[in-house]
Enzyme design. Structure first.
Site, PDB file in Angstrom:
ATOM      1  N   ARG A  11       1.048  -1.220   0.190  1.00 43.16           N
ATOM      2  CA  ARG A  11       0.510  -0.029  -0.091  1.00 43.16           C
ATOM      3  C   ARG A  11       0.523   0.883  -0.381  1.00 43.16           C
ATOM      4  O   ARG A  11       0.399   2.221   0.722  1.00 43.16           O
ATOM      5  CB  ARG A  11      -0.770   0.246   1.477  1.00 43.16           C
ATOM      6  CG  ARG A  11      -1.478  -0.892   1.720  1.00 43.16           C
ATOM      7  CD  ARG A  11      -2.531  -1.165   0.790  1.00 43.16           C
ATOM      8  NE  ARG A  11      -4.146  -2.053   0.432  1.00 43.16           N
ATOM      9  CZ  ARG A  11      -3.413  -3.407  -0.467  1.00 43.16           C
ATOM     10  NH1 ARG A  11      -1.888  -3.488  -1.214  1.00 43.16           N
ATOM     11  NH2 ARG A  11      -4.122  -4.220  -0.827  1.00 43.16           N
ATOM     12  N   SER A  15     -10.707   0.039   3.906  1.00 39.76           N
ATOM     13  CA  SER A  15      -9.124  -0.809   5.124  1.00 39.76           C
ATOM     14  C   SER A  15      -9.033   0.723   5.656  1.00 39.76           C
ATOM     15  O   SER A  15      -8.614   1.667   4.782  1.00 39.76           O
ATOM     16  CB  SER A  15      -8.518  -1.473   4.956  1.00 39.76           C
ATOM     17  OG  SER A  15      -8.687  -2.520   4.280  1.00 39.76           O
ATOM     18  N   GLU A  66      -4.255   3.647   5.919  1.00 40.46           N
ATOM     19  CA  GLU A  66      -3.856   3.398   5.185  1.00 40.46           C
ATOM     20  C   GLU A  66      -4.281   4.516   4.015  1.00 40.46           C
ATOM     21  O   GLU A  66      -4.228   5.226   2.569  1.00 40.46           O
ATOM     22  CB  GLU A  66      -4.782   1.836   4.263  1.00 40.46           C
ATOM     23  CG  GLU A  66      -4.486   1.667   2.890  1.00 40.46           C
ATOM     24  CD  GLU A  66      -5.383   0.669   2.896  1.00 40.46           C
ATOM     25  OE1 GLU A  66      -5.241  -0.084   3.493  1.00 40.46           O
ATOM     26  OE2 GLU A  66      -6.055   0.871   1.619  1.00 40.46           O
TER      27      GLU A  66
HETATM   28  C1  LIG Z   1     -15.862  -0.396   0.396  1.00 38.27           C
HETATM   29  C2  LIG Z   1     -13.971   0.055  -0.716  1.00 38.27           C
HETATM   30  C3  LIG Z   1     -12.964  -1.049  -0.802  1.00 38.27           C
HETATM   31  C4  LIG Z   1     -11.911  -0.520  -0.943  1.00 38.27           C
HETATM   32  N1  LIG Z   1     -11.358  -1.238  -1.649  1.00 38.27           N
HETATM   33  C5  LIG Z   1      -9.932  -1.505  -1.943  1.00 38.27           C
HETATM   34  C6  LIG Z   1      -9.113  -2.476  -2.131  1.00 38.27           C
HETATM   35  O1  LIG Z   1      -9.497  -3.624  -2.083  1.00 38.27           O
HETATM   36  N2  LIG Z   1      -7.717  -2.522  -1.877  1.00 38.27           N
HETATM   37  C7  LIG Z   1      -6.925  -1.089  -2.282  1.00 38.27           C
HETATM   38  O2  LIG Z   1      -5.793  -1.352  -2.184  1.00 38.27           O
HETATM   39  N3  LIG Z   1      -7.510  -0.621  -1.335  1.00 38.27           N
HETATM   40  C8  LIG Z   1      -9.462  -0.346  -0.992  1.00 38.27           C
HETATM   41  N4  LIG Z   1      -9.380   0.598  -1.108  1.00 38.27           N
HETATM   42  C9  LIG Z   1      -9.336   2.403  -1.372  1.00 38.27           C
HETATM   43  C10 LIG Z   1      -9.587   2.447  -2.831  1.00 38.27           C
HETATM   44  O3  LIG Z   1     -10.634   2.798  -3.219  1.00 38.27           O
HETATM   45  C11 LIG Z   1      -7.992   2.615  -3.528  1.00 38.27           C
HETATM   46  O4  LIG Z   1      -6.976   3.207  -2.506  1.00 38.27           O
HETATM   47  C12 LIG Z   1      -8.249   3.484  -4.616  1.00 38.27           C
HETATM   48  O5  LIG Z   1      -6.831   3.052  -5.723  1.00 38.27           O
HETATM   49  C13 LIG Z   1      -8.351   4.793  -4.349  1.00 38.27           C
HETATM   50  O6  LIG Z   1      -8.707   5.686  -5.990  1.00 38.27           O
HETATM   51  P1  LIG Z   1      -9.493   7.129  -6.147  1.00 38.27           P
HETATM   52  O7  LIG Z   1      -9.567   7.706  -7.594  1.00 38.27           O
HETATM   53  O8  LIG Z   1     -10.878   6.672  -5.226  1.00 38.27           O
HETATM   54  O9  LIG Z   1      -8.139   7.690  -5.079  1.00 38.27           O
HETATM   55  P2  LIG Z   1      -8.488   9.600  -4.486  1.00 38.27           P
HETATM   56  O10 LIG Z   1      -8.816   9.070  -2.984  1.00 38.27           O
HETATM   57  O11 LIG Z   1      -9.287  10.593  -4.707  1.00 38.27           O
HETATM   58  O12 LIG Z   1      -7.266   9.982  -4.020  1.00 38.27           O
HETATM   59  C14 LIG Z   1      -6.580   8.931  -3.236  1.00 38.27           C
HETATM   60  C15 LIG Z   1      -5.328   9.454  -3.243  1.00 38.27           C
HETATM   61  O13 LIG Z   1      -4.426   9.666  -4.314  1.00 38.27           O
HETATM   62  C16 LIG Z   1      -4.053  11.206  -4.719  1.00 38.27           C
HETATM   63  N5  LIG Z   1      -4.220  11.115  -6.564  1.00 38.27           N
HETATM   64  C17 LIG Z   1      -5.383  10.426  -6.997  1.00 38.27           C
HETATM   65  N6  LIG Z   1      -5.240  10.139  -8.271  1.00 38.27           N
HETATM   66  C18 LIG Z   1      -4.015  11.043  -8.471  1.00 38.27           C
HETATM   67  C19 LIG Z   1      -3.692  11.226  -9.355  1.00 38.27           C
HETATM   68  N7  LIG Z   1      -4.247  10.956 -11.301  1.00 38.27           N
HETATM   69  N8  LIG Z   1      -2.473  11.722  -9.756  1.00 38.27           N
HETATM   70  C20 LIG Z   1      -1.481  11.763  -8.065  1.00 38.27           C
HETATM   71  N9  LIG Z   1      -2.118  12.098  -7.076  1.00 38.27           N
HETATM   72  C21 LIG Z   1      -3.576  11.299  -7.324  1.00 38.27           C
HETATM   73  C22 LIG Z   1      -5.310  11.585  -4.254  1.00 38.27           C
HETATM   74  O14 LIG Z   1      -4.767  13.317  -4.277  1.00 38.27           O
HETATM   75  C23 LIG Z   1      -5.065  11.219  -3.035  1.00 38.27           C
HETATM   76  O15 LIG Z   1      -4.249  11.201  -1.781  1.00 38.27           O
HETATM   77  C24 LIG Z   1     -11.019   0.521  -1.150  1.00 38.27           C
HETATM   78  C25 LIG Z   1     -11.965   1.617  -0.411  1.00 38.27           C
HETATM   79  C26 LIG Z   1     -13.326   1.178  -0.316  1.00 38.27           C
HETATM   80  C27 LIG Z   1     -14.671   2.401   0.045  1.00 38.27           C
END
Ligand SMILES: Cc1cc2nc3c(=O)[nH]c(=O)nc-3n(C[C@H](O)[C@H](O)[C@H](O)COP(=O)(O)OP(=O)(O)OC[C@H]3O[C@@H](n4cnc5c(N)ncnc54)[C@H](O)[C@@H]3O)c2cc1C
Length: 349
Positions: free
Chosen positions: A175, A249, A345
């Site tokens: 992670r 998580s 995380e």
């Molecule tokens: C129900 C649920 C289940 C989940 N299960 C998992 C799982 O099984 N495994 C797992 O690893 N994660 C899981 N996650 C966490 C999450 O889905 C992941 O971390 C996902 O990759 C986040 O994507 P996002 O676009 O929503 O990021 P955001 O929440 O929008 O951003 C997260 C971080 O990344 C940065 N960021 C986003 N996009 C960019 C970009 N293009 N360039 C630079 N920085 C950027 C943001 O500034 C922020 O700091 C889960 C979340 C939920 C709600």
């Protein structure tokens, strides 16, 4: 929602005092001082070339599924909506597929399965965007993003120069990546290129996955079978953010060294653990939190989920600050009981 547009004209509209409530899966109310959604690189460059923004704090937003907004964001939120998927090349064994950062991760997984491109099926239904997938090296059911990653293209915010990163340069860990550490907030990931299989290496090593395959009498699963089962497990185990605000998580599973593990194990012989290749031991954070009595506990509008202690939830109307306070209390109690520090995380703002 009271949004006011900005006086300077760009290719896309800058909103001020913009509500981020629909833009984070915790569904907490917080505002961005400035907000812009860009769907082309030109729109992004048009804005960032203006020196007006040089000293303004910036947040790159994907699906908002891995953030906790503890207060209003006193800066510019850049919502990434760069779309498009392209097969760049193929060899006898692999496809090299580039996806733009604003694509939904799960839509990308579905595309790969439809095209019979393997490697991402175990990562089905993870919320969020393609662009965030390398940020924390997303992982689930025995597979991590780094297993299929080829390279990414990113824009350095200060210099507006584009740079390509190889897997080695991303320093992927559990992670983790360089974008969460040394290069935090310095680059906007524009696109990611994945290496996907033609001859699939099915990974059904994860306990629940192999059990369901057995129950369904599937001996030689396809990538679609794996994806369907992962979706089934996830839907039965994890709260849907549309119904109950959460960010998956909240904490990472702690990794401890041998001497720490020996004293921990002497006292808590019943604790689950995994031996890691680096000689360390991983302890499930959910178990630690549950042992401290947090599972299912409701405090005000928030709490640790009744089935998944690792998932903190917003029961409705919780402030980000309230969720953060709960997280800190959980961290402290785990530290006091087990002498183990659990790290978040989720990205805290
Ligand atoms: C129900 C649920 C289940 C989940 N299960 C998992 C799982 O099984 N495994 C797992 O690893 N994660 C899981 N996650 C966490 C999450 O889905 C992941 O971390 C996902 O990759 C986040 O994507 P996002 O676009 O929503 O990021 P955001 O929440 O929008 O951003 C997260 C971080 O990344 C940065 N960021 C986003 N996009 C960019 C970009 N293009 N360039 C630079 N920085 C950027 C943001 O500034 C922020 O700091 C889960 C979340 C939920 C709600």
């Amino acid at each position: 929602m009271n949004n006011f547009t900005f006086q300077i004209q760009y290719m896309s509209t800058v909103f001020t005092e913009f509500s981020l409530h629909p833009y984070n899966t915790f569904s907490v109310a917080a505002k961005a001082k400035y907000f812009i959604e860009f769907s082309t690189q030109d729109e992004l460059m048009d804005l960032l070339q203006d020196a007006y923004w040089n000293d303004t704090k910036k947040m790159i937003l994907g699906g908002g599924s891995n953030i906790l907004l503890t207060k209003d964001f006193d800066g510019l939120v850049l919502k990434n909506s760069l779309l498009g998927i392209e097969v760049l090349s193929e060899t006898s064994n692999y496809y090299y597929v580039k996806a733009n950062a604003g694509e939904s991760w799960h839509d990308f997984v579905c595309y790969c399965i439809e095209q019979n491109m393997g490697g991402v099926e175990n990562l089905s239904l993870i919320p969020g965007s393609v662009g965030a997938s390398p940020m924390q090296n997303i992982g689930a059911y025995g597979v991590e993003l780094c297993d299929v990653f080829h390279s990414l293209e990113a824009l350095e915010i200060n210099t507006l120069k584009k740079r390509e990163f190889s897997a080695e340069e991303c320093y992927f860990g559990y992670r983790e990546s360089i974008f969460k550490k040394a290069l935090k907030d310095q680059y906007i990931i524009l696109s990611v290129t994945y290496r996907l299989t033609k001859n699939h290496l099915i990974n059904a090593s994860y306990g629940a996955l192999s059990e369901i395959l057995k129950q369904k009498n599937i001996e030689h699963p396809s990538i679609k079978d794996i994806s369907d089962i992962v979706i089934e497990i996830r839907q039965s185990k994890l709260p849907d953010p549309k119904q109950l605000g959460n960010a998956g998580s909240f904490f990472k599973n702690p990794e401890i060294n041998k001497s720490e593990f020996d004293s921990f194990h002497r006292e808590h012989g019943n604790a689950p653990f995994y031996n890691l290749e680096n000689g360390k031991y991983k302890i499930p954070a959910g178990w630690l939190i549950e042992q401290c009595g947090w599972k299912g506990k409701v405090i005000g509008n928030t709490g640790a989920h009744k089935d998944q202690a690792l998932v903190l939830v917003n029961y409705g109307g919780a402030q980000g600050e309230e969720i953060w306070k709960l997280a800190l209390n959980i961290q402290t109690s785990v530290k006091e009981k087990f002498k183990i520090e659990i790290q978040t995380e989720v990205n805290i703002y």
